[in-house]
Motif scaffolding. Structure first.
Motif, mmCIF file in Angstrom:
data_model
loop_
_atom_site.group_PDB
_atom_site.id
_atom_site.type_symbol
_atom_site.label_atom_id
_atom_site.label_comp_id
_atom_site.label_asym_id
_atom_site.label_seq_id
_atom_site.Cartn_x
_atom_site.Cartn_y
_atom_site.Cartn_z
ATOM 1 N N GLY A 1 62.632 53.516 65.504
ATOM 2 C CA GLY A 1 63.486 53.071 65.144
ATOM 3 C C GLY A 1 63.756 51.958 64.420
ATOM 4 N N GLU A 2 63.662 50.490 64.813
ATOM 5 C CA GLU A 2 63.941 49.863 63.954
ATOM 6 C C GLU A 2 62.719 49.902 62.877
ATOM 7 N N GLN A 3 61.019 49.777 62.596
ATOM 8 C CA GLN A 3 60.762 50.136 61.650
ATOM 9 C C GLN A 3 61.056 51.169 60.490
ATOM 10 N N LYS A 4 61.760 52.525 60.614
ATOM 11 C CA LYS A 4 62.831 52.939 59.873
ATOM 12 C C LYS A 4 63.421 52.494 59.209
ATOM 13 N N ALA A 5 64.563 51.899 60.523
ATOM 14 C CA ALA A 5 65.589 51.037 59.747
ATOM 15 C C ALA A 5 65.342 49.922 59.057
ATOM 16 N N LYS A 6 64.559 50.200 58.894
ATOM 17 C CA LYS A 6 63.974 48.116 58.383
ATOM 18 C C LYS A 6 63.666 48.074 56.871
ATOM 19 N N GLN A 7 62.471 50.010 56.566
ATOM 20 C CA GLN A 7 62.688 50.474 55.578
ATOM 21 C C GLN A 7 63.341 51.010 55.105
ATOM 22 N N ARG A 8 64.213 51.929 55.300
ATOM 23 C CA ARG A 8 65.478 52.419 54.810
ATOM 24 C C ARG A 8 66.193 51.432 54.427
ATOM 25 N N TYR A 9 66.745 50.815 54.891
ATOM 26 C CA TYR A 9 67.886 49.056 54.607
ATOM 27 C C TYR A 9 67.338 48.439 53.444
ATOM 28 N N GLN A 10 65.786 48.807 53.617
ATOM 29 C CA GLN A 10 65.059 47.598 52.388
ATOM 30 C C GLN A 10 65.208 48.122 51.185
ATOM 31 N N GLN A 11 64.925 49.865 51.285
ATOM 32 C CA GLN A 11 64.935 50.397 49.762
ATOM 33 C C GLN A 11 66.476 50.483 49.458
ATOM 34 N N GLN A 12 67.693 49.891 49.885
ATOM 35 C CA GLN A 12 68.634 50.239 49.705
ATOM 36 C C GLN A 12 69.291 48.784 48.825
ATOM 37 N N MET A 13 67.986 47.700 49.144
ATOM 38 C CA MET A 13 68.356 45.996 48.880
ATOM 39 C C MET A 13 67.619 45.432 47.770
ATOM 40 N N PHE B 1 68.369 48.056 71.950
ATOM 41 C CA PHE B 1 68.951 48.381 70.588
ATOM 42 C C PHE B 1 69.546 47.405 69.829
ATOM 43 N N CYS B 2 70.440 46.838 70.487
ATOM 44 C CA CYS B 2 71.500 45.771 69.850
ATOM 45 C C CYS B 2 70.397 44.283 69.348
ATOM 46 N N VAL B 3 69.392 44.752 70.319
ATOM 47 C CA VAL B 3 68.157 43.592 69.908
ATOM 48 C C VAL B 3 67.314 44.121 68.155
ATOM 49 N N SER B 4 66.958 45.158 68.552
ATOM 50 C CA SER B 4 66.815 45.379 67.705
ATOM 51 C C SER B 4 67.661 45.309 65.992
ATOM 52 N N GLU B 5 68.832 45.605 66.072
ATOM 53 C CA GLU B 5 69.583 45.604 65.234
ATOM 54 C C GLU B 5 69.634 44.196 64.736
ATOM 55 N N LEU B 6 69.340 43.787 65.534
ATOM 56 C CA LEU B 6 69.280 41.954 64.841
ATOM 57 C C LEU B 6 68.006 41.791 64.224
ATOM 58 N N ASN B 7 67.247 42.235 64.860
ATOM 59 C CA ASN B 7 65.895 42.397 64.150
ATOM 60 C C ASN B 7 65.906 42.906 62.554
ATOM 61 N N THR B 8 66.395 43.637 62.826
ATOM 62 C CA THR B 8 66.930 44.459 61.664
ATOM 63 C C THR B 8 67.374 44.262 60.782
ATOM 64 N N PHE B 9 68.594 43.222 60.957
ATOM 65 C CA PHE B 9 69.146 42.375 60.134
ATOM 66 C C PHE B 9 68.409 41.197 59.660
ATOM 67 N N LYS B 10 67.940 40.791 59.940
ATOM 68 C CA LYS B 10 66.607 39.004 59.516
ATOM 69 C C LYS B 10 65.787 39.519 59.006
ATOM 70 N N PHE B 11 65.288 40.610 59.007
ATOM 71 C CA PHE B 11 64.190 41.517 58.089
ATOM 72 C C PHE B 11 64.630 41.653 56.805
ATOM 73 N N TYR C 1 78.680 37.938 63.601
ATOM 74 C CA TYR C 1 77.108 37.416 63.147
ATOM 75 C C TYR C 1 77.451 36.481 62.156
ATOM 76 N N ARG C 2 77.172 35.641 62.703
ATOM 77 C CA ARG C 2 77.023 34.391 61.503
ATOM 78 C C ARG C 2 75.916 34.246 61.327
ATOM 79 N N ILE C 3 76.397 33.996 59.073
ATOM 80 C CA ILE C 3 75.094 33.919 58.453
ATOM 81 C C ILE C 3 75.174 32.452 58.120
#
Length: 203
Positions: free
Chosen positions: A102-114, A166-176, A199-201
Motif C-alpha cells: 500500500g505504501e508503494q502505491k501511495a508513493k506512486q499516486r502522490y508522486q504523480q500529483q507532485m 500504517f503510521c510508519v508507512s505514511e511517514l515514509n511516503t511523506f519523506k519520499f 510533522y515538522r519539515i
C-alpha cells in the motif's frame, strides 16, 4: 449547519473559550454559549476550567469522543476486524507485506500529483491538499523553523491503533514525495493521545 461549524472549529483548533468561538464564527458570545450548552447536553463537547493567575478560571470547550466520532472514519469496525484476522491467520509478516504494498502505491499516486521542481512550500501545499481530499483535514503553517504539516483528523485511526505500521508507512511516503534532502519528523500523534498529527519539515 451552525452545529457543524462549532464542531469543525473545535476539531481544527482544539479547546477554545466561548469568546474565542464567537469571534471565529462572527456571532455573539451569548449565541455561542447557547449553542455550546446544546452541544454539551448532546454529549458532543465538554468543558474544562483553567486557572491563569488571579481571577476566575477560564472555561474551555473541546470535543468529546462522541463528538470526534462525527468525523469520517473509513469503515473502522470492519477494517479492525480484517486486520486482526490477517494477523491471527497469516501472521505479522504478511500484514507488513500488505502495508508495504500500500505504501508503494501511495508513493506512486502522490508522486504523480507532485512537481519535484516546485519549491518545498509548494510541495507541502500539494501534499496537504492531497491529504485533505483523503479525509485528513490537512493544512500547513510556516515559521522560522521551517514548516508544520498538520492533520486535524485521521480517517484510519481505528486501524492505526492496532497496527502502527500504517503510521510508519505514511511517514515514509511523506519523506519520499517531499524529497530525500528534506528533514521531516512527527511531533504530534493522535495515537499517542494528541489532538492531531503534526510533522515538522525543514531543509
Amino acid at each position: 449547519m451552525k452545529t457543524n461549524r462549532f464542531l469543525m472549529l473545535l476539531k481544527t483548533r482544539g479547546a477554545l473559550t466561548a469568546t474565542e468561538i464567537s469571534k471565529e464564527l462572527n456571532i455573539t458570545t451569548e449565541g455561542a454559549r447557547l449553542q455550546l450548552l446544546k452541544l454539551t447536553e448532546e454529549g458532543l463537547i465538554q468543558s474544562s476550567q483553567e486557572s491563569k493567575g488571579v481571577g476566575r478560571p477560564t472555561q474551555y470547550f473541546s470535543l468529546t469522543d462522541l463528538g470526534n466520532k462525527g468525523f469520517p472514519d473509513t469503515h473502522a469496525e470492519l477494517t479492525v476486524k480484517l486486520i486482526q484476522l490477517m494477523k491471527d491467520t497469516l501472521g505479522e509478516e504478511a500484514l507488513q507485506t500488505v502495508i508495504s504494498a500500500g505504501e508503494q502505491k501511495a508513493k506512486q499516486r502522490y508522486q504523480q500529483q507532485m512537481n519535484q521542481n516546485n519549491s518545498l512550500e509548494e510541495r507541502i501545499r500539494t501534499l496537504a491538499e492531497i491529504r485533505s481530499r483523503e479525509g485528513y483535514m490537512a493544512e500547513y503553517t510556516k515559521d522560522d523553523k521551517g514548516f508544520l504539516l498538520i492533520e486535524n483528523h485521521c480517517p484510519i485511526c481505528a486501524a492505526a491503533q492496532i497496527c502502527q505500521g500504517f503510521c510508519v508507512s505514511e511517514l515514509n511516503t511523506f519523506k519520499f514525495v517531499l524529497g530525500e534532502d528534506v528533514n521531516i519528523s512527527r511531533v504530534s500523534h493522535i495515537i499517542a493521545g494528541d489532538r492531531r498529527c503534526a510533522y515538522r519539515i525543514s531543509l
